[in-house]
Motif scaffolding. Structure first.
Motif, PDB file in Angstrom:
ATOM      1  N   PRO B  82       0.805  -1.238   0.000  1.00 20.27           N
ATOM      2  CA  PRO B  82       0.000   0.000   0.000  1.00 20.27           C
ATOM      3  C   PRO B  82       0.831   1.279   0.000  1.00 20.27           C
ATOM      4  CG  PRO B  82      -0.179  -1.164   2.100  1.00 20.27           C
ATOM      5  CD  PRO B  82       0.575  -2.061   1.185  1.00 20.27           C
ATOM      6  N   TRP B  83       2.108   1.217   0.450  1.00 23.71           N
ATOM      7  CA  TRP B  83       2.903   2.447   0.456  1.00 23.71           C
ATOM      8  C   TRP B  83       3.290   2.880  -0.958  1.00 23.71           C
ATOM      9  CZ3 TRP B  83       4.453  -2.136   2.676  1.00 23.71           C
ATOM     10  CH2 TRP B  83       5.421  -2.849   1.994  1.00 23.71           C
ATOM     11  N   ARG B  84       3.010   1.987  -1.923  1.00 22.04           N
ATOM     12  CA  ARG B  84       3.286   2.383  -3.314  1.00 22.04           C
ATOM     13  C   ARG B  84       2.061   3.005  -3.976  1.00 22.04           C
ATOM     14  NH1 ARG B  84       8.041   0.506  -4.912  1.00 22.04           N
ATOM     15  NH2 ARG B  84       8.825  -1.422  -4.028  1.00 22.04           N
ATOM     16  N   ALA B  85       0.987   3.187  -3.205  1.00 23.37           N
ATOM     17  CA  ALA B  85      -0.281   3.584  -3.810  1.00 23.37           C
ATOM     18  C   ALA B  85      -0.287   5.012  -4.333  1.00 23.37           C
ATOM     19  CB  ALA B  85      -1.414   3.421  -2.811  1.00 23.37           C
ATOM     20  N   ARG B  86       0.696   5.819  -3.938  1.00 23.85           N
ATOM     21  CA  ARG B  86       0.668   7.219  -4.354  1.00 23.85           C
ATOM     22  C   ARG B  86       2.080   7.677  -4.713  1.00 23.85           C
ATOM     23  NH1 ARG B  86      -1.802  11.638  -0.346  1.00 23.85           N
ATOM     24  NH2 ARG B  86       0.088  11.174   0.784  1.00 23.85           N
ATOM     25  N   GLU B  87       2.172   8.483  -5.757  1.00 32.42           N
ATOM     26  CA  GLU B  87       3.475   9.036  -6.142  1.00 32.42           C
ATOM     27  C   GLU B  87       3.752  10.266  -5.292  1.00 32.42           C
ATOM     28  OE1 GLU B  87       6.612   9.249  -7.092  1.00 32.42           O
ATOM     29  OE2 GLU B  87       6.203   8.593  -9.151  1.00 32.42           O
ATOM     30  N   ASN B  88       4.697  10.140  -4.367  1.00 31.56           N
ATOM     31  CA  ASN B  88       4.986  11.269  -3.482  1.00 31.56           C
ATOM     32  C   ASN B  88       6.088  12.167  -3.996  1.00 31.56           C
ATOM     33  OD1 ASN B  88       3.204  10.794  -1.257  1.00 31.56           O
ATOM     34  ND2 ASN B  88       4.364   8.921  -0.968  1.00 31.56           N
ATOM     35  N   ARG B  89       6.998  11.548  -4.739  1.00 31.40           N
ATOM     36  CA  ARG B  89       8.150  12.343  -5.168  1.00 31.40           C
ATOM     37  C   ARG B  89       8.324  12.231  -6.681  1.00 31.40           C
ATOM     38  NH1 ARG B  89      12.735   9.862  -3.338  1.00 31.40           N
ATOM     39  NH2 ARG B  89      11.566   7.946  -3.107  1.00 31.40           N
ATOM     40  N   PRO B  90       7.416  12.811  -7.458  1.00 33.37           N
ATOM     41  CA  PRO B  90       7.625  12.748  -8.908  1.00 33.37           C
ATOM     42  C   PRO B  90       8.880  13.532  -9.291  1.00 33.37           C
ATOM     43  CG  PRO B  90       5.844  14.253  -8.385  1.00 33.37           C
ATOM     44  CD  PRO B  90       6.249  13.612  -7.101  1.00 33.37           C
ATOM     45  N   VAL B  91       9.550  13.074 -10.342  1.00 30.80           N
ATOM     46  CA  VAL B  91      10.773  13.766 -10.774  1.00 30.80           C
ATOM     47  C   VAL B  91      10.423  15.188 -11.214  1.00 30.80           C
ATOM     48  CG1 VAL B  91      12.710  13.671 -12.377  1.00 30.80           C
ATOM     49  CG2 VAL B  91      11.700  11.549 -11.519  1.00 30.80           C
ATOM     50  N   ILE B  92       9.292  15.311 -11.902  1.00 29.87           N
ATOM     51  CA  ILE B  92       8.835  16.624 -12.381  1.00 29.87           C
ATOM     52  C   ILE B  92       7.440  16.862 -11.813  1.00 29.87           C
ATOM     53  CG2 ILE B  92       8.287  17.960 -14.454  1.00 29.87           C
ATOM     54  CD1 ILE B  92      10.200  15.892 -15.888  1.00 29.87           C
ATOM     55  N   LYS B  93       7.145  18.090 -11.426  1.00 30.22           N
ATOM     56  CA  LYS B  93       5.836  18.379 -10.829  1.00 30.22           C
ATOM     57  C   LYS B  93       4.713  18.118 -11.831  1.00 30.22           C
ATOM     58  CE  LYS B  93       7.157  21.595  -7.268  1.00 30.22           C
ATOM     59  NZ  LYS B  93       7.197  22.971  -6.818  1.00 30.22           N
ATOM     60  N   THR B  94       3.522  17.839 -11.277  1.00 27.79           N
ATOM     61  CA  THR B  94       2.409  17.374 -12.123  1.00 27.79           C
ATOM     62  C   THR B  94       2.071  18.365 -13.245  1.00 27.79           C
ATOM     63  OG1 THR B  94       1.555  16.374 -10.121  1.00 27.79           O
ATOM     64  CG2 THR B  94       0.091  16.398 -12.008  1.00 27.79           C
ATOM     65  N   GLY B  95       1.905  19.651 -12.885  1.00 30.67           N
ATOM     66  CA  GLY B  95       1.544  20.652 -13.892  1.00 30.67           C
ATOM     67  C   GLY B  95       2.573  20.702 -15.010  1.00 30.67           C
ATOM     68  N   SER B  96       3.850  20.698 -14.626  1.00 30.32           N
ATOM     69  CA  SER B  96       4.922  20.734 -15.627  1.00 30.32           C
ATOM     70  C   SER B  96       4.902  19.462 -16.462  1.00 30.32           C
ATOM     71  CB  SER B  96       6.285  20.879 -14.952  1.00 30.32           C
ATOM     72  OG  SER B  96       6.257  21.927 -14.041  1.00 30.32           O
ATOM     73  N   SER B  97       4.608  18.314 -15.811  1.00 25.40           N
ATOM     74  CA  SER B  97       4.552  17.035 -16.544  1.00 25.40           C
ATOM     75  C   SER B  97       3.498  17.104 -17.643  1.00 25.40           C
ATOM     76  CB  SER B  97       4.163  15.885 -15.617  1.00 25.40           C
ATOM     77  OG  SER B  97       5.140  15.664 -14.688  1.00 25.40           O
ATOM     78  N   ILE B  98       2.323  17.685 -17.289  1.00 20.82           N
ATOM     79  CA  ILE B  98       1.242  17.779 -18.284  1.00 20.82           C
ATOM     80  C   ILE B  98       1.710  18.619 -19.477  1.00 20.82           C
ATOM     81  CG2 ILE B  98      -1.081  18.697 -18.707  1.00 20.82           C
ATOM     82  CD1 ILE B  98      -1.666  18.115 -15.715  1.00 20.82           C
ATOM     83  N   LEU B  99       2.348  19.756 -19.170  1.00 23.74           N
ATOM     84  CA  LEU B  99       2.772  20.656 -20.252  1.00 23.74           C
ATOM     85  C   LEU B  99       3.881  20.018 -21.095  1.00 23.74           C
ATOM     86  CD1 LEU B  99       2.669  24.104 -18.429  1.00 23.74           C
ATOM     87  CD2 LEU B  99       0.965  23.085 -19.921  1.00 23.74           C
ATOM     88  N   ILE B 100       4.812  19.293 -20.434  1.00 24.57           N
ATOM     89  CA  ILE B 100       5.896  18.645 -21.200  1.00 24.57           C
ATOM     90  C   ILE B 100       5.305  17.540 -22.084  1.00 24.57           C
ATOM     91  CG2 ILE B 100       7.978  17.231 -21.004  1.00 24.57           C
ATOM     92  CD1 ILE B 100       8.631  18.854 -18.440  1.00 24.57           C
ATOM     93  N   ALA B 101       4.357  16.762 -21.508  1.00 24.44           N
ATOM     94  CA  ALA B 101       3.722  15.703 -22.312  1.00 24.44           C
ATOM     95  C   ALA B 101       3.009  16.308 -23.518  1.00 24.44           C
ATOM     96  CB  ALA B 101       2.736  14.919 -21.449  1.00 24.44           C
TER      97      ALA B 101
END
Lengths: 316, 219
Positions: B82-101
């Motif tokens: 269960p400790w893998r259930a959430r990404e706590n430390r993404p390499v790139i922040k979510t908003g930036s990830s969306i824009l890069i994708a």
């Protein structure tokens, strides 16, 4: 005739805007199995505020008292130029296009923020700062959306866009149009302060638009709130009449179809209000900084609209 | 007239962006399952309209394995860790990830149209969309630290390859397409076993430290 219709539109929007705000609150409470307030509660609130005296922070400038009247007037001006009950331009229709309308919305928001800062209240500052951060990102997306709609109609005039979408099923079903609808709906949630962006409470953690008028009272607060209802009504109407359901809006000045459309418009607004209520009751609020991820997604939808046009090579 | 290729392609691109938006692994797995179902539906539509039984079979295989079996396997693994259930430390922040994708999608579409343009099959220029999705999947792998999300990124790349193969090379034999679908099942099972072996081979101290970390996450 056009001038009379303009007046009718103005009265319709100004009178019914608080009703839809009331319906939204009541529907939310009903969904929680509570009795909820009357759908006319916002009228009672406004009437009460108009009767009360104004208390103004001693440090505030005269601009503080003036701002609600200015913003309310700007929103009323917008009711004269946007397609609410007709698909043909009324007397003041040709004055501005979509970009001009967006600028007037932006001007009203700026006046609100400056007045809030002028009150010197910490909460008003907090609300202004948060609202400015959000609108600095969401308003350019709205401009991008309007430009993309210009692709399908060759103009930024909302009336022409409505006519194009009403008469062309190919444009209506195009990917460009539906991505634009998706993007505008997300921006609509941001601009009207619905969940997952903003809850309607004055809890400090998530307070945005609720923070700005915190020092207002009496008739000024009434105009501030009434202006907010009119803004919500206008944005919802634009979403329905120009983007999502552009059908049945009368293209000719004839009283019969106009009267029927008033009823249809009311039903359209009611359905969208109930959708908002459903969203507000089923979606949890984002933490403040996660709001920017939501805005990034709405930008993605707007850009994908352009990409859809590019990939299809301009075909529908 | 709306093209089924256009709708399918853009829906999977949007779902690819949703993958970047989500933080919880179970939602990412569900989004991947939805993406696989869209791919399967597009094969089914093409199979019915062209009368190609191979595509209908491929659609059934895709729906069963990528749409149901693999997501179920991953979610079951997730419940055990269960400790893998959430990404706590993404390499790139979510908003930036969306824009890069999103930028990768633009780049992918431009690169495809610049280098290849259009393919002779019925999909034509829409083949650029699975190509852009391939870049999205690759970016998901490098933008997250969570092993399950990285695996989903890999599976998304495979989905893109499958779609690219079916749209770009319409006559590809079923055995090759099926092999692509089935080898993934093996990869997921093997990866699950490796992850479990790694968990069980670590020392008791490590397990205690992880349990403490899991308690922290509980909030």
């Amino acid at each position: 005739m056009l001038l009379l219709l303009s007046l009718a539109q103005l009265v319709y929007v100004a009178l019914f805007a608080p009703l839809f705000a009331g319906i939204l609150s009541t529907a939310e409470e009903k969904l929680e199995s509570k009795a909820g307030p009357s759908i006319f509660q916002r009228y009672f609130d406004l009437a009460k505020l108009f009767r009360k005296e104004s208390v103004v922070p001693s440090i505030a400038s005269p601009f503080f008292r003036l701002a609600p009247y200015v913003t309310f007037t700007l929103y009323l001006f917008l009711t004269l130029v946007l397609p609410i009950i007709t698909a043909f331009p009324l007397t003041f229709g040709p004055v501005v296009d979509f970009i001009g309308g967006g600028l007037i919305f932006g001007a009203a928001a700026t006046v609100k923020k400056i007045a809030a800062i002028d009150s010197r209240s910490n909460y008003a500052h907090l609300g202004s700062s948060r609202a400015a951060s959000l609108s600095a990102l969401s308003e350019p997306i709205m401009v991008l959306i309007f430009i993309l709609l210009g692709v399908l109609s060759g103009t930024n005039n909302p009336y022409v866009i409505n006519n194009t979408l009403q008469t062309s099923s190919a444009w209506y079903s195009s990917l460009l149009h539906w991505f634009v609808v998706g993007a505008f709906f997300m921006v609509l949630l941001v601009e009207t302060g619905q969940l997952p962006i903003e809850s309607h409470t004055q809890a400090e953690f998530g307070m945005i638009d609720q923070g700005m008028p915190i020092e207002y009272s009496g008739p000024e607060l009434a105009f501030f709130q009434w202006g907010g209802y009119v803004k919500q009504f206008l944005l919802m109407s634009v979403f329905l009449n120009v983007f999502a359901v552009p059908f049945w809006v009368p293209m000719k000045a004839s009283l019969g179809p106009l009267a029927v459309y008033l009823l249809i418009h009311f039903v359209k607004m009611l359905v969208l209000t109930l959708i908002f209520a459903l969203i507000n009751e089923t979606v949890s609020k984002y933490r403040l900084y996660k709001n920017f991820d939501f805005i990034a997604m709405s930008f993605a939808f707007a850009l994908l609209a352009g990409l859809a046009f590019y990939v299809t090579g301009g075909r529908l | 007239m709306l093209s089924v290729y256009g709708i399918t392609g853009f829906v999977i691109i949007v779902l690819g962006l949703f993958l970047q938006w989500q933080v919880y692994v179970s939602r990412i797995v569900l989004t991947f399952a939805a993406s696989s179902m869209v791919v399967a539906l597009s094969f089914l539509y093409e199979g019915i309209t062209t009368g190609a039984g191979v595509l209908i079979a491929l659609s059934a295989l895709t729906a069963a394995i990528r749409g149901i079996l693999i997501p179920v396997l991953i979610v079951r693994n997730l419940h055990e860790t269960p400790w893998r259930a959430r990404e706590n430390r993404p390499v790139i922040k979510t908003g930036s990830s969306i824009l890069i994708a999103l930028a990768l999608v633009v780049f992918g579409l431009w690169l495809f149209s610049w280098s290849i343009g259009s393919l002779p099959g019925t999909a034509g220029r829409y083949v650029a969309l699975p190509f852009a999705m391939l870049l999205q999947g690759a970016f998901l792998i490098i933008s997250r630290r969570n092993a399950f999300i990285q695996m989903i990124g890999y599976l998304e790349v495979e989905n893109a390859v499958l779609l690219l193969g079916a749209w770009g090379v319409p006559g590809l034999p079923l055995v090759i397409e099926a092999a692509v679908v089935l080898d993934l099942l093996g990869i997921v099972v093997v990866a699950g076993i490796i992850m479990r072996m790694r968990e069980s081979s670590t020392s008791a101290d490590d397990r205690a430290a992880r349990a403490a970390a899991a308690e922290d996450l509980r909030g």
